[in-house]
Design a protein around this motif. Structure first.
Motif, PDB file in Angstrom:
ATOM      1  N   ASN A 253      -8.583   9.650   1.805  1.00  0.00           N
ATOM      2  CA  ASN A 253      -7.968  10.231   3.009  1.00  0.00           C
ATOM      3  C   ASN A 253      -8.004  11.755   3.105  1.00  0.00           C
ATOM      4  O   ASN A 253      -7.141  12.365   3.743  1.00  0.00           O
ATOM      5  CB  ASN A 253      -6.519   9.728   3.164  1.00  0.00           C
TER       6      ASN A 253
ATOM      7  N   SER B  34      -3.323  -5.607   8.928  1.00  0.00           N
ATOM      8  CA  SER B  34      -3.733  -6.505   7.855  1.00  0.00           C
ATOM      9  C   SER B  34      -3.337  -7.922   8.236  1.00  0.00           C
ATOM     10  O   SER B  34      -2.200  -8.170   8.651  1.00  0.00           O
ATOM     11  CB  SER B  34      -3.056  -6.093   6.553  1.00  0.00           C
TER      12      SER B  34
ATOM     13  N   GLY C 296      -7.139  -2.116   6.153  1.00  0.00           N
ATOM     14  CA  GLY C 296      -6.243  -1.565   7.132  1.00  0.00           C
ATOM     15  C   GLY C 296      -6.733  -0.769   8.307  1.00  0.00           C
ATOM     16  O   GLY C 296      -7.901  -0.492   8.489  1.00  0.00           O
TER      17      GLY C 296
ATOM     18  N   GLY D 241      -6.516  -2.684  13.737  1.00  0.00           N
ATOM     19  CA  GLY D 241      -5.581  -3.771  13.927  1.00  0.00           C
ATOM     20  C   GLY D 241      -4.605  -3.721  12.761  1.00  0.00           C
ATOM     21  O   GLY D 241      -4.327  -2.654  12.241  1.00  0.00           O
TER      22      GLY D 241
ATOM     23  N   ASN E 261      -8.112  -2.598   0.756  1.00  0.00           N
ATOM     24  CA  ASN E 261      -7.237  -2.423   1.917  1.00  0.00           C
ATOM     25  C   ASN E 261      -8.108  -2.493   3.160  1.00  0.00           C
ATOM     26  O   ASN E 261      -9.015  -1.683   3.337  1.00  0.00           O
ATOM     27  CB  ASN E 261      -6.510  -1.075   1.829  1.00  0.00           C
TER      28      ASN E 261
ATOM     29  N   ALA F 118       0.838  -1.206   0.000  1.00  0.00           N
ATOM     30  CA  ALA F 118       0.000   0.000   0.000  1.00  0.00           C
ATOM     31  C   ALA F 118       0.874   1.257   0.000  1.00  0.00           C
ATOM     32  O   ALA F 118       2.001   1.230   0.494  1.00  0.00           O
ATOM     33  CB  ALA F 118      -0.897  -0.005   1.240  1.00  0.00           C
ATOM     34  N   PRO F 119       0.350   2.344  -0.556  1.00  0.00           N
ATOM     35  CA  PRO F 119       1.130   3.590  -0.578  1.00  0.00           C
ATOM     36  C   PRO F 119       1.412   4.087   0.825  1.00  0.00           C
ATOM     37  O   PRO F 119       0.502   4.153   1.659  1.00  0.00           O
ATOM     38  CB  PRO F 119       0.215   4.568  -1.329  1.00  0.00           C
TER      39      PRO F 119
ATOM     40  N   THR G 258       3.609   7.244   2.772  1.00  0.00           N
ATOM     41  CA  THR G 258       4.469   8.422   2.863  1.00  0.00           C
ATOM     42  C   THR G 258       5.575   8.154   3.868  1.00  0.00           C
ATOM     43  O   THR G 258       5.301   7.704   4.981  1.00  0.00           O
ATOM     44  CB  THR G 258       3.599   9.619   3.296  1.00  0.00           C
TER      45      THR G 258
ATOM     46  N   LEU H  89     -10.208   1.665   0.405  1.00  0.00           N
ATOM     47  CA  LEU H  89      -9.987   1.437   1.839  1.00  0.00           C
ATOM     48  C   LEU H  89     -11.320   1.052   2.454  1.00  0.00           C
ATOM     49  O   LEU H  89     -12.283   1.815   2.369  1.00  0.00           O
ATOM     50  CB  LEU H  89      -9.473   2.717   2.513  1.00  0.00           C
TER      51      LEU H  89
ATOM     52  N   GLU I  61       4.728   5.851  -2.130  1.00  0.00           N
ATOM     53  CA  GLU I  61       4.302   6.968  -1.292  1.00  0.00           C
ATOM     54  C   GLU I  61       3.636   8.063  -2.127  1.00  0.00           C
ATOM     55  O   GLU I  61       3.949   8.233  -3.310  1.00  0.00           O
ATOM     56  CB  GLU I  61       5.525   7.539  -0.590  1.00  0.00           C
TER      57      GLU I  61
HETATM   58  C1  LIG Z   1       3.439   5.582   7.528  1.00  0.00           C
HETATM   59  C2  LIG Z   1       2.175   5.569   6.689  1.00  0.00           C
HETATM   60  C3  LIG Z   1       2.079   6.416   5.599  1.00  0.00           C
HETATM   61  C4  LIG Z   1       0.933   6.377   4.784  1.00  0.00           C
HETATM   62  N1  LIG Z   1       0.907   7.178   3.655  1.00  0.00           N
HETATM   63  C5  LIG Z   1      -0.094   7.023   2.759  1.00  0.00           C
HETATM   64  C6  LIG Z   1      -0.046   7.680   1.501  1.00  0.00           C
HETATM   65  O1  LIG Z   1       0.911   8.396   1.159  1.00  0.00           O
HETATM   66  N2  LIG Z   1      -1.085   7.485   0.650  1.00  0.00           N
HETATM   67  C7  LIG Z   1      -2.166   6.690   0.978  1.00  0.00           C
HETATM   68  O2  LIG Z   1      -3.075   6.545   0.164  1.00  0.00           O
HETATM   69  N3  LIG Z   1      -2.213   6.032   2.157  1.00  0.00           N
HETATM   70  C8  LIG Z   1      -1.210   6.160   3.034  1.00  0.00           C
HETATM   71  N4  LIG Z   1      -1.231   5.425   4.208  1.00  0.00           N
HETATM   72  C9  LIG Z   1      -2.308   4.446   4.447  1.00  0.00           C
HETATM   73  C10 LIG Z   1      -1.867   3.044   3.983  1.00  0.00           C
HETATM   74  O3  LIG Z   1      -1.804   2.977   2.559  1.00  0.00           O
HETATM   75  C11 LIG Z   1      -2.850   1.951   4.473  1.00  0.00           C
HETATM   76  O4  LIG Z   1      -4.138   2.229   3.981  1.00  0.00           O
HETATM   77  C12 LIG Z   1      -2.866   1.863   5.989  1.00  0.00           C
HETATM   78  O5  LIG Z   1      -1.550   1.769   6.510  1.00  0.00           O
HETATM   79  C13 LIG Z   1      -3.702   0.665   6.474  1.00  0.00           C
HETATM   80  O6  LIG Z   1      -3.141  -0.561   6.067  1.00  0.00           O
HETATM   81  P1  LIG Z   1      -2.304  -1.483   7.111  1.00  0.00           P
HETATM   82  O7  LIG Z   1      -3.201  -1.731   8.294  1.00  0.00           O
HETATM   83  O8  LIG Z   1      -1.987  -2.740   6.335  1.00  0.00           O
HETATM   84  O9  LIG Z   1      -1.077  -0.713   7.512  1.00  0.00           O
HETATM   85  C14 LIG Z   1      -0.130   5.493   5.072  1.00  0.00           C
HETATM   86  C15 LIG Z   1      -0.024   4.665   6.192  1.00  0.00           C
HETATM   87  C16 LIG Z   1       1.103   4.685   6.994  1.00  0.00           C
HETATM   88  C17 LIG Z   1       1.205   3.729   8.161  1.00  0.00           C
END
Ligand SMILES: Cc1cc2nc3c(=O)[nH]c(=O)nc-3n(C[C@H](O)[C@H](O)[C@H](O)COP(=O)(O)O)c2cc1C
Length: 361
Positions: free
Chosen positions: A177, A292, A287, A290, A285, A21-22, A24, A263, A54
């Protein structure tokens, strides 16, 4: 069907169904150029079926955070070419996420003549970080003139061209977001009465135009879209989401985009309806609530609720995540303290536990 099966995405074949997933990571220099160790970071994660990078600004005026990379000049493009080469050398594929933050950002991050813009002058009730790193209340953005909206559509299209020129496999429009495209989609942040607001179709129009312009330049099978219906992050209200997102899908009908990346939010089951109506690749996603979870994601793909699933934080701390899941190897925990800190620490120093580069224990 399992997470380890290949998948055809437009003109590329993915080795498995797991997308990084993207995320930053704020390692770019002030000029938006990524250091070479970021290419190494993505290369280490090439075992993902697809990497979405990112969030990356398509122009100087789109930048909302210090340390996010750009893709609007030759130096930045050259750094992205290193990322493309590193991922391809590892057998992976990579799309660059294009992000315009709109009202989320700070004027101190924007060189003249840029200023903080959004569909309407609605202030986000959030803290943002200014150029000196201080947390400050978000400023009131200036509502975009209609002509400026056309300019931003062109900015995205040109950046998408640069992505392909750099050798990347495609681009993802960050429509989730609470950033600019999401601000257009939501009636809480879009109070416009011109062609870009006032009805679900008009609120969807900006996103349709950006995607259409990008698809015309680089091919629709190289363009994806990320959405977070019902998402409240960045002070979004989740208003009128169903009507707007269904109008958006109608507006994109026939364009043949590479994928829709959604999402899942607990507040709405809309992702299920979007999945039913979308006729190319669908990425889910799960996410944030908790983390994934392998069993859940594998079941989602097996049941056809998504073609691909994206995973964020586990990829930060497990460069070889897919191989660990395949072999049943324990996962390493991530360290939140280094998500956004400068330098390679917390980025490239998580070791693989499988394959030739595995740490010897
Ligand atoms: C450090 C960090 C940076 C993130 N930056 C972005 C981003 O640049 N673009 C975006 O669409 N989502 C961003 N997200 C959201 C993630 O893509 C993802 O939806 C989120 O981490 C939930 O998935 P996970 O539970 O597997 O971590 C970011 C998440 C984290 C933790």
């Amino acid at each position: 069907m399992s997470l380890f099966d290949p998948w055809t995405l437009g003109r590329i074949t993915l080795a498995n169904r797991v997308v990084m997933a993207p995320m930053t990571r704020n390692r770019a220099a002030d000029d938006g150029v990524l250091p070479s160790y970021v290419a190494e970071y993505y290369g280490q994660r090439a075992g993902a079926g697809l990497i979405v990078t990112e969030g990356t600004q398509p122009s100087e005026g789109a930048r909302g955070y210090a340390g996010t990379p750009g893709l609007h000049n030759d130096e930045q493009q050259a750094a992205w070419a290193e990322v493309a080469d590193a991922v391809h050398a590892g057998g992976g594929s990579v799309f660059c996420q294009l992000m315009h933050t709109g009202r989320i950002g700070h004027s101190s991050l924007l060189p003249a003549p840029w200023d903080l813009v959004a569909p309407s002058a609605v202030t986000a009730d959030v803290a943002v970080t200014d150029a000196s790193g201080r947390e400050v209340p978000a400023e009131t953005p200036r509502a975009l003139e209609t002509d400026e909206i056309h300019d931003i559509v062109e900015v995205y299209a040109r950046s998408a061209e640069r992505a392909v020129e750099a050798g990347l496999d495609g681009v993802e429009l960050h429509g989730a977001n609470g950033y600019l495209p999401h601000q257009f989609l939501s009636s809480g942040t879009n109070l416009r009465e011109d062609d870009y607001g006032g009805s679900p179709e008009k609120r969807a129009r900006f996103v349709v135009e950006v995607l259409t312009a990008m698809a015309q330049r680089i091919g629709s099978d190289r363009v994806g879209l990320r959405l977070s219906p019902g998402g409240k992050f960045n002070d979004m209200q989740g208003l009128d989401d169903d009507e707007t997102y269904l109008a958006l899908l109608d507006g994109l009908d026939g364009l043949g985009l590479a994928y829709l990346h959604v999402l899942r939010r607990r507040s709405t089951p809309l992702h299920e309806e979007l999945r039913r109506r979308w006729n190319t690749t669908f990425i889910l996603n799960t996410g944030y609530f908790g983390s994934s979870d392998f069993e859940e994601l594998d079941a989602i793909v097996a049941a056809g609720e998504a073609d691909l699933v994206s995973v964020g934080r586990w990829f930060i701390s497990n460069p070889d995540l897919v191989e660990r899941w395949r072999q049943g190897v324990a996962l390493s925990p991530w360290n939140e303290d280094t998500f956004y800190t400068p330098g390679p620490v917390g980025l490239t120093d998580y070791p693989a536990a499988t394959g030739p580069t595995a740490a010897i224990s």
